[in-house]
Motif scaffolding. Structure first.
Motif, PDB file in Angstrom:
ATOM      1  N   ALA A 128      45.253  48.292  38.018  1.00  0.00           N
ATOM      2  CA  ALA A 128      44.964  47.135  37.178  1.00  0.00           C
ATOM      3  C   ALA A 128      43.874  47.562  36.102  1.00  0.00           C
ATOM      4  CB  ALA A 128      44.842  45.717  37.754  1.00  0.00           C
ATOM      5  N   GLN A 129      44.218  47.694  34.760  1.00  0.00           N
ATOM      6  CA  GLN A 129      43.211  47.874  33.896  1.00  0.00           C
ATOM      7  C   GLN A 129      43.046  46.913  32.876  1.00  0.00           C
ATOM      8  OE1 GLN A 129      44.136  51.565  31.846  1.00  0.00           O
ATOM      9  NE2 GLN A 129      42.086  51.497  30.678  1.00  0.00           N
ATOM     10  N   PRO A 130      41.863  46.274  32.842  1.00  0.00           N
ATOM     11  CA  PRO A 130      41.624  45.383  31.538  1.00  0.00           C
ATOM     12  C   PRO A 130      41.616  46.097  30.211  1.00  0.00           C
ATOM     13  CG  PRO A 130      39.717  45.848  32.362  1.00  0.00           C
ATOM     14  CD  PRO A 130      40.615  46.741  33.353  1.00  0.00           C
ATOM     15  N   ALA A 134      41.661  39.799  26.782  1.00  0.00           N
ATOM     16  CA  ALA A 134      41.589  39.563  28.227  1.00  0.00           C
ATOM     17  C   ALA A 134      43.157  39.494  28.709  1.00  0.00           C
ATOM     18  CB  ALA A 134      41.303  37.895  28.194  1.00  0.00           C
ATOM     19  N   MET A 135      43.736  40.787  28.382  1.00  0.00           N
ATOM     20  CA  MET A 135      44.789  41.233  29.229  1.00  0.00           C
ATOM     21  C   MET A 135      44.671  42.272  30.076  1.00  0.00           C
ATOM     22  SD  MET A 135      47.263  39.569  27.393  1.00  0.00           S
ATOM     23  CE  MET A 135      48.822  40.500  27.974  1.00  0.00           C
ATOM     24  N   VAL A 136      45.501  42.354  30.970  1.00  0.00           N
ATOM     25  CA  VAL A 136      45.362  43.276  31.884  1.00  0.00           C
ATOM     26  C   VAL A 136      46.695  44.195  32.122  1.00  0.00           C
ATOM     27  CG1 VAL A 136      45.202  44.135  34.436  1.00  0.00           C
ATOM     28  CG2 VAL A 136      44.053  42.083  33.364  1.00  0.00           C
ATOM     29  N   LEU A 176      44.402  35.191  34.051  1.00  0.00           N
ATOM     30  CA  LEU A 176      44.117  33.700  34.533  1.00  0.00           C
ATOM     31  C   LEU A 176      42.934  33.568  35.316  1.00  0.00           C
ATOM     32  CD1 LEU A 176      47.688  32.437  35.192  1.00  0.00           C
ATOM     33  CD2 LEU A 176      46.585  32.536  32.872  1.00  0.00           C
ATOM     34  N   ASN A 177      42.138  34.569  35.541  1.00  0.00           N
ATOM     35  CA  ASN A 177      40.947  34.522  36.259  1.00  0.00           C
ATOM     36  C   ASN A 177      39.946  35.712  36.164  1.00  0.00           C
ATOM     37  OD1 ASN A 177      38.923  34.491  38.571  1.00  0.00           O
ATOM     38  ND2 ASN A 177      40.350  32.847  39.429  1.00  0.00           N
ATOM     39  N   THR A 178      38.620  35.504  35.724  1.00  0.00           N
ATOM     40  CA  THR A 178      37.761  36.571  35.459  1.00  0.00           C
ATOM     41  C   THR A 178      37.773  37.751  36.571  1.00  0.00           C
ATOM     42  OG1 THR A 178      36.324  34.946  34.500  1.00  0.00           O
ATOM     43  CG2 THR A 178      35.315  37.204  34.990  1.00  0.00           C
ATOM     44  N   SER A 179      37.851  37.266  37.911  1.00  0.00           N
ATOM     45  CA  SER A 179      38.151  38.209  38.931  1.00  0.00           C
ATOM     46  C   SER A 179      39.675  38.294  39.256  1.00  0.00           C
ATOM     47  CB  SER A 179      37.437  38.030  40.148  1.00  0.00           C
ATOM     48  OG  SER A 179      36.041  38.147  39.982  1.00  0.00           O
ATOM     49  N   ALA A 190      57.306  45.879  51.520  1.00  0.00           N
ATOM     50  CA  ALA A 190      56.272  46.579  51.025  1.00  0.00           C
ATOM     51  C   ALA A 190      55.613  45.926  50.056  1.00  0.00           C
ATOM     52  CB  ALA A 190      56.784  47.789  50.615  1.00  0.00           C
ATOM     53  N   SER A 191      54.361  45.787  49.902  1.00  0.00           N
ATOM     54  CA  SER A 191      53.509  45.388  49.006  1.00  0.00           C
ATOM     55  C   SER A 191      52.198  46.246  48.525  1.00  0.00           C
ATOM     56  CB  SER A 191      52.950  43.873  49.678  1.00  0.00           C
ATOM     57  OG  SER A 191      52.172  44.191  50.641  1.00  0.00           O
ATOM     58  N   ALA A 192      51.682  45.796  47.507  1.00  0.00           N
ATOM     59  CA  ALA A 192      50.380  46.526  46.967  1.00  0.00           C
ATOM     60  C   ALA A 192      49.515  45.370  46.045  1.00  0.00           C
ATOM     61  CB  ALA A 192      50.974  47.585  45.918  1.00  0.00           C
ATOM     62  N   VAL A 193      48.377  45.705  46.099  1.00  0.00           N
ATOM     63  CA  VAL A 193      47.523  44.775  45.518  1.00  0.00           C
ATOM     64  C   VAL A 193      46.632  45.573  44.410  1.00  0.00           C
ATOM     65  CG1 VAL A 193      45.434  43.146  46.012  1.00  0.00           C
ATOM     66  CG2 VAL A 193      47.340  43.550  47.490  1.00  0.00           C
ATOM     67  N   ALA A 194      46.451  45.215  43.314  1.00  0.00           N
ATOM     68  CA  ALA A 194      45.349  45.570  42.541  1.00  0.00           C
ATOM     69  C   ALA A 194      44.726  44.599  41.869  1.00  0.00           C
ATOM     70  CB  ALA A 194      46.266  46.200  41.235  1.00  0.00           C
ATOM     71  N   ASP A 195      43.393  45.242  41.431  1.00  0.00           N
ATOM     72  CA  ASP A 195      42.415  43.887  40.852  1.00  0.00           C
ATOM     73  C   ASP A 195      41.741  44.324  39.640  1.00  0.00           C
ATOM     74  OD1 ASP A 195      39.553  44.803  41.962  1.00  0.00           O
ATOM     75  OD2 ASP A 195      41.010  45.434  43.497  1.00  0.00           O
ATOM     76  N   ALA A 196      41.060  43.793  38.761  1.00  0.00           N
ATOM     77  CA  ALA A 196      40.312  43.987  37.728  1.00  0.00           C
ATOM     78  C   ALA A 196      39.391  42.900  37.389  1.00  0.00           C
ATOM     79  CB  ALA A 196      41.118  44.300  36.565  1.00  0.00           C
ATOM     80  N   GLU A 197      38.151  43.081  36.785  1.00  0.00           N
ATOM     81  CA  GLU A 197      37.358  42.174  36.330  1.00  0.00           C
ATOM     82  C   GLU A 197      37.713  41.901  34.685  1.00  0.00           C
ATOM     83  OE1 GLU A 197      34.923  40.488  37.691  1.00  0.00           O
ATOM     84  OE2 GLU A 197      35.620  40.930  39.706  1.00  0.00           O
ATOM     85  N   VAL A 198      37.840  40.660  34.480  1.00  0.00           N
ATOM     86  CA  VAL A 198      38.170  40.486  33.036  1.00  0.00           C
ATOM     87  C   VAL A 198      36.923  39.660  32.275  1.00  0.00           C
ATOM     88  CG1 VAL A 198      39.863  39.608  31.325  1.00  0.00           C
ATOM     89  CG2 VAL A 198      40.554  40.539  33.509  1.00  0.00           C
ATOM     90  N   GLY A 199      36.139  40.269  31.897  1.00  0.00           N
ATOM     91  CA  GLY A 199      34.835  39.445  31.159  1.00  0.00           C
ATOM     92  C   GLY A 199      35.262  38.686  30.033  1.00  0.00           C
TER      93      GLY A 199
END
Length: 346
Positions: A128-130, A134-136, A176-179, A190-199
């Motif tokens: 995940a890349q911001p 405010a898009m990812v 929809l969330n900063t974190s 099967a599953s995968a998780v990604a995260d990003a900080e959207v300031g």
């Protein structure tokens, strides 16, 4: 009737007498014994000749006037041995305790394990890349899951998409969330998780509608008192892009989900740059439902989500009864589902 025992006794007596005479005759002929026997009187020299007539006469006398003896049920003297009524029992062993030959238990050797069946690795890469507005940007790579449907979850929003022939998918999703945390799940488990900080999320307002089924629902935004078909009418047919929001010029529409996927799940998001808008004014947001062959005479279940900057997101459920199929091509306009935006310059 003369018994057989009596006959045998008579015959035995005669045979003994004959034997005595034979012995005496032989004894008298010996020169050493002649003198000693000179005084012995011998009744008959040829004793055997005298005995034979006596035996014959005795036999006739024994059976005279009697029927001949009939022998029946003769038992053989040699017979098959008969086992005793009780077989001999083995002798009991002494009560002394049995001592094991091995004083210590030997460890059991481990059995060989079955070779695991060869399998192909299925590592899923999810990033995940911001980006602007405010898009990812989400990048999913699952080489062993080509052309596979997956469901993406993010802060209450949910839609279904699919990988391409190489098992890859790239999607731009409004945060929809900063974190921001994104979860991709496949039907296989099967599953995968990604995260990003959207300031930069605090500068944007967002309105979301999501539903199960093919296309049919859509958000319409009339910016700055615009009318339908004006330049300020923003909808999927005039969606704009995130560049307009990044410049503060106006909002844009993001369509999420694959309508051709199995069991489609769709979402649509309207984004407006409230914190960086170049003008003041009112933004009116409404929801329209198009009557199609796929949704006519059915109920559409949908969820309405709305978020302003960093404030808490509001959510509500919607069940929409679609008209009969003779109304295909018509539109239903649903107002007051979203809060209008009142834009004021700082």
């Amino acid at each position: 009737m003369i018994s057989a025992r009596r006959i045998i006794t008579v015959l035995g007596t005669l045979i003994c007498a004959a034997g005595t005479g034979f012995f005496m005759q032989h004894y008298m002929q010996s020169p050493d014994k002649a003198a000693q026997a000179s005084n012995v009187q011998v009744a008959s020299v040829n004793a055997m000749q005298d005995v034979v007539p006596l035996v014959e006469e005795a036999r006739k006398a024994a059976f005279e006037g009697e029927d001949e003896v009939q022998l029946e049920e003769i038992a053989l003297t040699a017979a098959i041995p008969v086992p005793p009524s009780a077989a001999p029992q083995p002798e009991l062993l002494p009560d002394a305790p049995v001592t094991l030959a091995a004083l210590e238990d030997e460890p059991i050797t481990e059995l060989p394990q079955e070779e695991p069946a060869p399998s192909f690795g299925c590592d899923i890469a999810f990033e995940a890349q911001p980006v602007a507005a405010a898009m990812v940007r989400l990048t999913l790579s699952a080489p062993c899951l080509s052309n596979e449907r997956f469901t993406l979850h993010h802060n209450g929003m949910m839609f279904a998409d699919a990988t391409d022939a190489n098992g890859k998918a790239e999607i731009s999703v409004p945060a929809l969330n900063t974190s921001a945390i994104f979860i991709a799940t496949f039907a296989s488990g099967a599953s995968a998780v990604a995260d990003a900080e959207v300031g930069t999320l605090e500068y944007y307002d967002r309105a979301v509608v999501q539903w199960s089924g093919p296309e049919g629902l859509g958000i319409h935004a009339l910016e700055y008192d615009s009318l339908y078909e004006d330049e300020g009418h923003v909808w999927s047919g005039a969606a704009r892009d995130m560049a307009s929001a990044a410049k503060g010029e106006g909002g844009f529409i993001t369509r999420l989900g694959d309508p051709d996927a199995f069991n489609p799940m769709m979402a649509e998001v309207y984004t407006f740059p409230s914190g960086t808008a170049l003008k003041e004014g009112m933004i009116r947001i409404s929801l329209e439902a198009e009557v199609t062959e796929a949704n006519c005479n059915t109920d559409i279940e949908a969820q309405i989500l709305q978020k302003s900057g960093n404030t808490r997101m509001d959510a509500r459920e919607l069940v929409l009864a679609m008209p009969e199929c003779d109304a295909v091509g018509d539109y239903l306009l649903l107002k007051n589902l979203f809060d209008d935006l009142n834009i004021a310059r700082n």
